[in-house]
Write an enzyme that holds these catalytic residues in place. Structure first.
Site, PDB file in Angstrom:
ATOM      1  N   TYR A 125      19.976  22.076 -10.876  1.00  0.00           N
ATOM      2  CA  TYR A 125      20.093  23.365 -11.573  1.00  0.00           C
ATOM      3  C   TYR A 125      20.296  23.146 -13.073  1.00  0.00           C
ATOM      4  CZ  TYR A 125      22.219  27.868 -12.855  1.00  0.00           C
ATOM      5  OH  TYR A 125      22.519  29.065 -13.455  1.00  0.00           O
ATOM      6  N   PRO A 152      26.970  31.880 -20.209  1.00  0.00           N
ATOM      7  CA  PRO A 152      28.210  32.381 -19.618  1.00  0.00           C
ATOM      8  C   PRO A 152      28.981  31.268 -18.923  1.00  0.00           C
ATOM      9  CG  PRO A 152      26.402  32.858 -18.130  1.00  0.00           C
ATOM     10  CD  PRO A 152      25.791  32.209 -19.358  1.00  0.00           C
ATOM     11  N   ASN A 154      31.845  30.807 -15.549  1.00  0.00           N
ATOM     12  CA  ASN A 154      31.708  31.271 -14.158  1.00  0.00           C
ATOM     13  C   ASN A 154      31.787  32.794 -14.053  1.00  0.00           C
ATOM     14  OD1 ASN A 154      32.162  28.440 -14.003  1.00  0.00           O
ATOM     15  ND2 ASN A 154      32.681  28.693 -11.835  1.00  0.00           N
ATOM     16  N   HIS A 168      29.685  31.278  -5.074  1.00  0.00           N
ATOM     17  CA  HIS A 168      30.659  30.732  -6.026  1.00  0.00           C
ATOM     18  C   HIS A 168      32.072  30.957  -5.491  1.00  0.00           C
ATOM     19  CE1 HIS A 168      27.105  31.315  -8.694  1.00  0.00           C
ATOM     20  NE2 HIS A 168      27.501  30.131  -9.118  1.00  0.00           N
TER      21      HIS A 168
HETATM   22  O1  GFB Z   1      32.245  28.670  -8.338  1.00  0.00           O
HETATM   23  P1  GFB Z   1      32.157  27.276  -7.813  1.00  0.00           P
HETATM   24  O2  GFB Z   1      31.568  27.085  -6.451  1.00  0.00           O
HETATM   25  O3  GFB Z   1      31.248  26.398  -8.761  1.00  0.00           O
HETATM   26  O4  GFB Z   1      33.637  26.660  -7.876  1.00  0.00           O
HETATM   27  P2  GFB Z   1      31.555  25.392  -9.961  1.00  0.00           P
HETATM   28  C1  GFB Z   1      33.902  25.495  -7.197  1.00  0.00           C
HETATM   29  C2  GFB Z   1      35.364  25.101  -7.370  1.00  0.00           C
HETATM   30  O5  GFB Z   1      36.196  25.998  -6.620  1.00  0.00           O
HETATM   31  C3  GFB Z   1      35.563  23.709  -6.788  1.00  0.00           C
HETATM   32  C4  GFB Z   1      36.816  25.278  -5.532  1.00  0.00           C
HETATM   33  O6  GFB Z   1      36.637  23.086  -7.438  1.00  0.00           O
HETATM   34  C5  GFB Z   1      35.916  24.046  -5.349  1.00  0.00           C
HETATM   35  O7  GFB Z   1      36.657  22.984  -4.716  1.00  0.00           O
HETATM   36  N1  GFB Z   1      36.846  26.161  -4.363  1.00  0.00           N
HETATM   37  C6  GFB Z   1      37.962  26.455  -3.651  1.00  0.00           C
HETATM   38  C7  GFB Z   1      35.803  26.826  -3.840  1.00  0.00           C
HETATM   39  N2  GFB Z   1      37.648  27.292  -2.650  1.00  0.00           N
HETATM   40  C8  GFB Z   1      36.309  27.547  -2.744  1.00  0.00           C
HETATM   41  C9  GFB Z   1      35.412  28.362  -2.004  1.00  0.00           C
HETATM   42  O8  GFB Z   1      35.767  29.028  -1.026  1.00  0.00           O
HETATM   43  N3  GFB Z   1      34.099  28.396  -2.420  1.00  0.00           N
HETATM   44  C10 GFB Z   1      33.668  27.679  -3.504  1.00  0.00           C
HETATM   45  N4  GFB Z   1      32.371  27.776  -3.875  1.00  0.00           N
HETATM   46  N5  GFB Z   1      34.499  26.874  -4.239  1.00  0.00           N
HETATM   47  C11 GFB Z   1      29.058  25.910 -10.342  1.00  0.00           C
HETATM   48  C12 GFB Z   1      27.715  25.219 -10.409  1.00  0.00           C
HETATM   49  O9  GFB Z   1      30.079  24.953 -10.368  1.00  0.00           O
HETATM   50  O10 GFB Z   1      29.237  26.742 -11.475  1.00  0.00           O
HETATM   51  C13 GFB Z   1      26.618  26.230 -10.436  1.00  0.00           C
HETATM   52  O11 GFB Z   1      27.576  24.356  -9.287  1.00  0.00           O
HETATM   53  C14 GFB Z   1      26.909  27.418 -11.329  1.00  0.00           C
HETATM   54  O12 GFB Z   1      25.436  25.585 -10.842  1.00  0.00           O
HETATM   55  C15 GFB Z   1      28.357  27.823 -11.411  1.00  0.00           C
HETATM   56  O13 GFB Z   1      26.417  27.190 -12.606  1.00  0.00           O
HETATM   57  C16 GFB Z   1      28.636  28.713 -12.613  1.00  0.00           C
HETATM   58  O14 GFB Z   1      32.198  26.121 -11.083  1.00  0.00           O
HETATM   59  O15 GFB Z   1      32.218  24.172  -9.465  1.00  0.00           O
END
Ligand code: GFB
Length: 303
Positions: A125, A152, A154, A168
């Site tokens: 990505y 942006p 998150n 997310h």
């Molecule tokens: O929003 P998220 O999935 O993406 O956040 P990133 C991940 C963080 O939240 C990690 C914790 O530290 C996970 O261990 N987390 C805790 C969880 N509980 C949960 C849950 O239930 N679901 C998820 N998803 N995470 C993304 C990029 O990174 O940021 C994308 O991979 C995108 O490309 C996005 O640009 C803005 O912030 O880690």
């Protein structure tokens, strides 16, 4: 997606401009000929390009190939459609997660996007979006276009994708907590809760996108959009638990699940210098609004 529907809400009172919201049903952005035909048959002045193959950390870790190839195709088709049909100004969306995993300094600013490799968890990505920044910059240099990349942090808010695996942090956690709440078992959060993240409420981002699009005084270089506040994942989880009346002592952290990038702090100095009057929605208020929407629309949300 979330931002398209949010902007649709925000432009309800705009009597000056006509907006066309492109859905997959109207035009498959992965299909070059469909995109070229669609742009040729519509006489657009501007574009706000928010369409992308997106997902949270775990979707990116599992689907780096398609996250690269789908986003490269979408962005190349859209840019070619714009170029061939006289669209000279627009907003293109990047993300703070495309930044270097180990930058030379924090907070990171708009000049550091290509400084070094992105975090391995979402390099597909990240590189696709870095190529969008490259291409928009080349179009601006070659044809004097005004293609502005907004960056942006998150995003969260109503209309998000609440899929339990691909989403997310905020929507995934909210959905899982809501389901668990009625089974009275322990509540699960992923990772250690230690990583740091910045968050941006979708309606704040939508307002800023529209302001930048119609502000001909702003330069056409990339611009970070965030409010400079940073939270530990655990703080966000605890805040959401309080809003959902969940006993925080029942939350169990599954440390077998990845933390992803530990820190990706960016600065909003350019944005605030240009627009000193911006008021951002607090994380608590944004989470409350999102949860209220989630509960009221549960039967129809993307999950
Ligand atoms: O929003 P998220 O999935 O993406 O956040 P990133 C991940 C963080 O939240 C990690 C914790 O530290 C996970 O261990 N987390 C805790 C969880 N509980 C949960 C849950 O239930 N679901 C998820 N998803 N995470 C993304 C990029 O990174 O940021 C994308 O991979 C995108 O490309 C996005 O640009 C803005 O912030 O880690």
């Amino acid at each position: 997606g979330m931002m398209g529907r949010t902007i649709n809400d925000l432009i309800k009172d705009d009597q000056e401009n006509e907006y066309i919201f492109l859905t997959r049903q109207i035009c498959n952005l992965l299909n070059r000929q469909q995109v070229l035909n669609y742009f040729e048959n519509n006489n657009f002045d501007y574009i706000i390009h928010l369409a992308a193959a997106v997902g949270g950390l775990f979707k990116n870790m599992n689907q780096n190939i398609s996250m690269f190839s789908d986003n490269i195709k979408i962005n190349e088709n859209v840019l070619e459609g714009c170029h061939l049909n006289g669209i000279k100004r627009g907003i293109f969306c990047l993300s703070s997660c495309i930044y270097p995993a180990n930058p030379s300094k924090f907070p990171m600013d708009e000049t550091m996007i290509h400084e070094s490799p992105p975090h391995s968890s979402n390099e597909g990505y990240a590189y696709a979006k870095r190529m969008l920044e490259l291409q928009t910059r080349q179009y601006n240099l070659t044809y004097n276009y005004e293609y502005i990349c907004v960056i942006p942090v998150n995003l969260y808010g109503p209309y998000d994708n609440f899929n339990l695996n691909d989403s997310h942090l905020v929507p995934g956690l909210m959905h899982r907590f809501a389901i668990t709440k009625y089974m009275e078992t322990s509540f699960e959060a992923y990772g250690t809760g230690k990583p740091l993240r910045q968050f941006l409420y979708s309606y704040d981002f939508g307002k800023i996108i529209l302001r930048i699009l119609f502000d001909k005084t702003i330069d056409t270089k990339p611009i970070i959009v965030c409010n400079n506040k940073e939270y530990k994942i655990k703080e966000v989880v605890d805040t959401l638990a309080d809003i959902m009346f969940i006993n925080k002592d029942l939350i169990i952290w599954d440390t077998k699940k990845s933390d992803g990038c530990l820190k990706k702090t960016v600065t909003n100095e350019k944005l605030i210098t240009k627009y000193s009057d911006i008021n951002f929605t607090s994380l608590e208020d944004g989470l409350k609004e999102t949860y209220k929407w989630f509960v009221n629309n549960f039967d129809n949300i993307r999950k």
